[in-house]
Scaffold this active site. Structure first.
Site, PDB file in Angstrom:
ATOM      1  N   ASN A 195       0.831  -1.211   0.000  1.00 17.08           N
ATOM      2  CA  ASN A 195       0.000   0.000   0.000  1.00 17.08           C
ATOM      3  C   ASN A 195       0.857   1.249   0.000  1.00 17.08           C
ATOM      4  OD1 ASN A 195      -1.142  -2.358   1.446  1.00 17.08           O
ATOM      5  ND2 ASN A 195      -3.033  -1.179   1.290  1.00 17.08           N
ATOM      6  N   HIS A 234      -6.866  -9.537   3.919  1.00 20.85           N
ATOM      7  CA  HIS A 234      -7.363  -8.699   5.025  1.00 20.85           C
ATOM      8  C   HIS A 234      -8.871  -8.909   5.030  1.00 20.85           C
ATOM      9  CE1 HIS A 234      -7.890  -5.262   7.678  1.00 20.85           C
ATOM     10  NE2 HIS A 234      -8.777  -4.758   6.845  1.00 20.85           N
ATOM     11  N   ASP A 255       1.617  -5.459  12.687  1.00 12.59           N
ATOM     12  CA  ASP A 255       0.748  -4.556  11.905  1.00 12.59           C
ATOM     13  C   ASP A 255       1.282  -3.133  12.007  1.00 12.59           C
ATOM     14  OD1 ASP A 255      -1.340  -3.886  10.232  1.00 12.59           O
ATOM     15  OD2 ASP A 255      -2.734  -3.515  11.863  1.00 12.59           O
TER      16      ASP A 255
END
Lengths: 429, 313
Positions: free
Chosen positions: A101, A186, A311
């Site tokens: 991302n 996800h 994360d």
């Protein structure tokens, strides 16, 4: 050529090789592991050699963190490879999987070359880039799994996004099967979680914030695991956060093959920690109820969860100094992954060996990389940890370029004192 | 309902962010102070100089008619210098963040800032960045404390008490900050609160706030002393919550027929603005024997005067 190094009198845990014993570690001149375990002691090393007495401190294999966001390219002001690498080694993490991302998105072969070059030049840890499942993360057209894999992409995920289209997901699974690629999903239903920012429940009601129901996660997991029955491939659920997800995983475990991850945040915190609109605790998946948290811990002990991730999502101050609904999602956490995980050992929730397994050998196995272990002949990637040493998380001590930790002022027990990558000491407290 | 008029009692909070933060004595202090202003507002000379020399800034990020004018009037009647920021012409439209706006205003040394914002928690954030008191005039779906306080004052004015009353709050609870503030306040003051609305418009776990939940309006209104209707917030609805306004009116609109379930002397309230013919029958809304909607607006000014006075001190 480096000097040979001897470490003695350490508590060594190496889940890959089923080692949990007091012993030593020898690193050869090439930075590889020469010997490890109880056989290595004062009596069988050359007497002229200098050794380091670790006095019962712990040696763990360097951690493998399967979910890390780096701002490069496009968001270098949040985190670049150099700052990420510095933060990681301070946390005993020596291998990371970076999420696609970025801007531009990691979705084509030409950008992978750039990424690998930057990673190699600027990072001192092992960078394993993931590419996106769909072009520009749009959820419509698949990326070139085979070509990207050949360039060195370790797995495929849309990172913070979910493949909502069921037909596309089935086709992704087929392609991944043909090309032996790892898919990391996800899991969050887009419609059910629309505009959501916290767990749907009494806290959302009280704070007046749009909730994300636990069903949103379960529905995607259930759908994907059902698809797997017909479209078998290497499939990994990036993070789960709810009791409902645990239940569906337990139910499907005997029918199809897949693996599951969980964020250390969901294992350690719950929705009450959000308090008075603390935007640093706006996470995805959101922090859930205490019951959910307890279920996650329990399912680790039942072997239903394979991996713990940080994360790590660095966000600059300006993205967080906003109202809760406008603030960015995510927390910086690669450097606190291990100490925060150790809290689960100290409070008796999870055995130390199990924790280290979920942080080292398990992710390596899923990724099919020879990392996260102390096997003889392998690169000496490891950390030395004083697991009982108390300390307090301070925002200004965070090494990552972004200071958005969700555990500020938290008292932790367990300090990483040294981190080695390829036999070289890159971090020392 | 015993209102303690002891002047020595101080408010326990610096800011008025929500009813959740207040204690019973805080609430009693505000209500008793409000009562004093009711008569002032009816007299010929409506102005005094309680807040003379003080600066009040109204910062409304969301359109508002009654709350903004009510706060403006309240400040002016107390002699404060009132400035209402026009958001459409301000730097916020140019991309300034809430915190920067707050710091800019703070540099002008206001004594009180009244804020309405579309995001829940915006007032909490703002209050951390300014030196003066912040009054919440409505934040997202979270709280609208002065509305709940004026509702309580209206009920006390008519029923002389709140303790023991059965009060139904009906309609779009999900998007309503008025409902949330009223639930906290009426519970705190000893009422029995019924929540009535279609399941699609009820927030998750609302029953955990100590209320009875009904999706059948007639059952929810049974023997109620007060029927509080809420506005259907169509502008906040992003996806289909209801089939039609027509059906909504049929099942959740307040009509004479449904009102029969409540006590014969039950009062009708509405925070405004009303959607006539959607959540409330237009004749009922104007029925001077039952509806206290205009009184709510009137007492709103008194409550806001009290809040400005108390939090300015």
């Amino acid at each position: 050529m480096m000097k040979k190094k001897y470490f003695l009198n350490a508590n060594i845990i190496d889940p890959k090789n089923s080692i949990e014993e007091v012993g030593g570690l020898i690193i050869n001149e090439q930075g590889k592991i020469e010997a490890v375990g109880k056989k290595v002691n004062k009596n069988n090393i050359p007497s002229r050699e200098k050794y380091i007495d670790l006095k019962q401190k712990y040696i763990f294999p360097g951690l493998v963190d399967m979910r890390v966001f780096v701002g490069e390219p496009g968001y270098e002001y949040k985190e670049n490879f150099k700052t990420l690498s510095n933060a990681a080694i301070a946390g005993g993490v020596t291998s990371v999987v970076t999420m696609p991302n970025t801007s531009p998105v990691i979705d084509n072969v030409s950008i992978v070359d750039f990424l690998k070059r930057r990673g190699r030049d600027k990072a001192r840890i092992n960078i394993f880039p993931a590419a996106s499942l769909t072009k520009n993360l749009e959820g419509t057209n698949m990326t070139e799994f085979g070509l990207l894999r050949d360039k060195g992409i370790i797995g495929f995920t849309d990172g913070t996004k979910t493949i909502q289209n069921t037909r596309l997901m089935s086709r992704i699974m087929r392609s991944a099967y043909d090309l032996d690629c790892l898919i990391m999903q996800h899991a969050e239903d887009g419609e059910l979680s629309k505009n959501g920012m916290v767990n749907d429940g009494i806290i959302a009601t009280k704070l007046g914030l749009q909730g994300i129901p636990d069903l949103a996660e379960k529905i995607i997991i259930e759908r994907d695991l059902t698809l797997l029955e017909d479209f078998n491939c290497r499939y990994h659920i990036s993070q789960i956060s709810t009791t409902k997800s645990v239940e569906i995983i337990a139910q499907k475990k005997n029918q199809v093959e897949f693996t599951t991850g969980v964020s250390i945040n969901n294992l350690s915190l719950n929705e009450n920690d959000i308090g008075d609109f603390k935007t640093f605790l706006k996470l995805s998946p959101p922090l859930r109820t205490e019951d959910d948290r307890v279920s996650l811990v329990k399912s680790i002990n039942q072997g239903l969860i394979d991996v713990i991730v940080s994360d790590h999502k660095p966000e600059d101050e300006e993205s967080k100094r906003l109202t809760f609904s406008q603030a960015a999602t995510g927390a910086s956490g690669v450097e606190t992954l291990l100490p925060l995980s150790l809290e689960l050992f100290h409070n008796g929730s999870i055995k130390l060996f199990k924790l280290i397994e979920l942080l080292t050998s398990n992710p390596a196995k899923i990724l099919k990389i020879d990392k996260g272990n102390l096997s003889i002949g392998n690169d000496a990637d490891f950390c030395i940890v004083d697991i009982y040493k108390p300390w307090v998380v301070k925002k200004d001590k965070i090494i990552s370029k972004s200071k958005n930790t969700c555990i500020e002022e938290k008292k932790l027990q367990g300090l990483i004192t040294n981190t080695f990558v390829g036999g070289e000491e890159l971090f020392k407290i | 309902m015993a209102i303690n008029s002891n002047k020595a009692i101080k408010i326990s909070k610096k800011h008025l962010l929500g009813i959740q933060d207040l204690t019973v004595s805080d609430v009693n202090l505000i209500l008793s102070e409000s009562k004093k202003f009711i008569s002032l507002n009816k007299s010929k000379n409506k102005k005094n100089d309680t807040l003379r020399g003080k600066t009040q800034i109204n910062l409304f990020f969301e359109p508002s008619t009654r709350t903004q004018s009510s706060f403006e009037l309240a400040g002016k009647r107390l002699g404060a210098d009132v400035m209402s920021m026009n958001i459409t012409n301000s730097a916020i439209k140019k991309g300034e963040t809430l915190i920067d706006t707050a710091m800019t205003l703070n540099a002008m040394h206001p004594d009180i800032i009244v804020v309405r914002h579309q995001d829940s928690g915006a007032c909490n954030l703002l209050s951390q960045k300014v030196n003066c008191a912040v009054l919440n005039a409505g934040d997202g779906r979270r709280e609208h404390p002065t509305q709940a306080l004026l509702d309580a004052l209206t009920i006390i004015d008519r029923k002389n008490k709140i303790q023991g009353l059965r009060i139904a709050i009906c309609g779009d609870i999900l998007h309503s900050r008025v409902a949330r503030s009223n639930i906290y306040l009426l519970n705190m003051l000893g009422a029995e609160v019924n929540i009535v609305g279609p399941s699609n418009l009820l927030p998750k776990d609302i029953n955990k706030l100590g209320v009875n939940v009904f999706s059948d309006m007639k059952k929810g209104l049974k023997n109620c002393d007060i029927v509080m209707m809420l506005r259907l917030q169509n502008e906040r609805m992003t996806s289909s919550f209801l089939s039609s306004n027509r059906e909504y009116y049929e099942y959740y609109g307040l009509t004479p027929n449904k009102l029969k379930e409540a006590k014969s002397d039950a009062l009708i309230m509405h925070p405004g603005p009303m959607n006539r013919g959607i959540e409330i029958d237009t004749k009922l809304a104007d029925d001077i024997n039952k509806s206290v909607i205009k009184e709510q607006v009137e007492l709103g000014v008194a409550v806001r005067m009290a809040c400005l006075k108390i939090f300015c001190e």
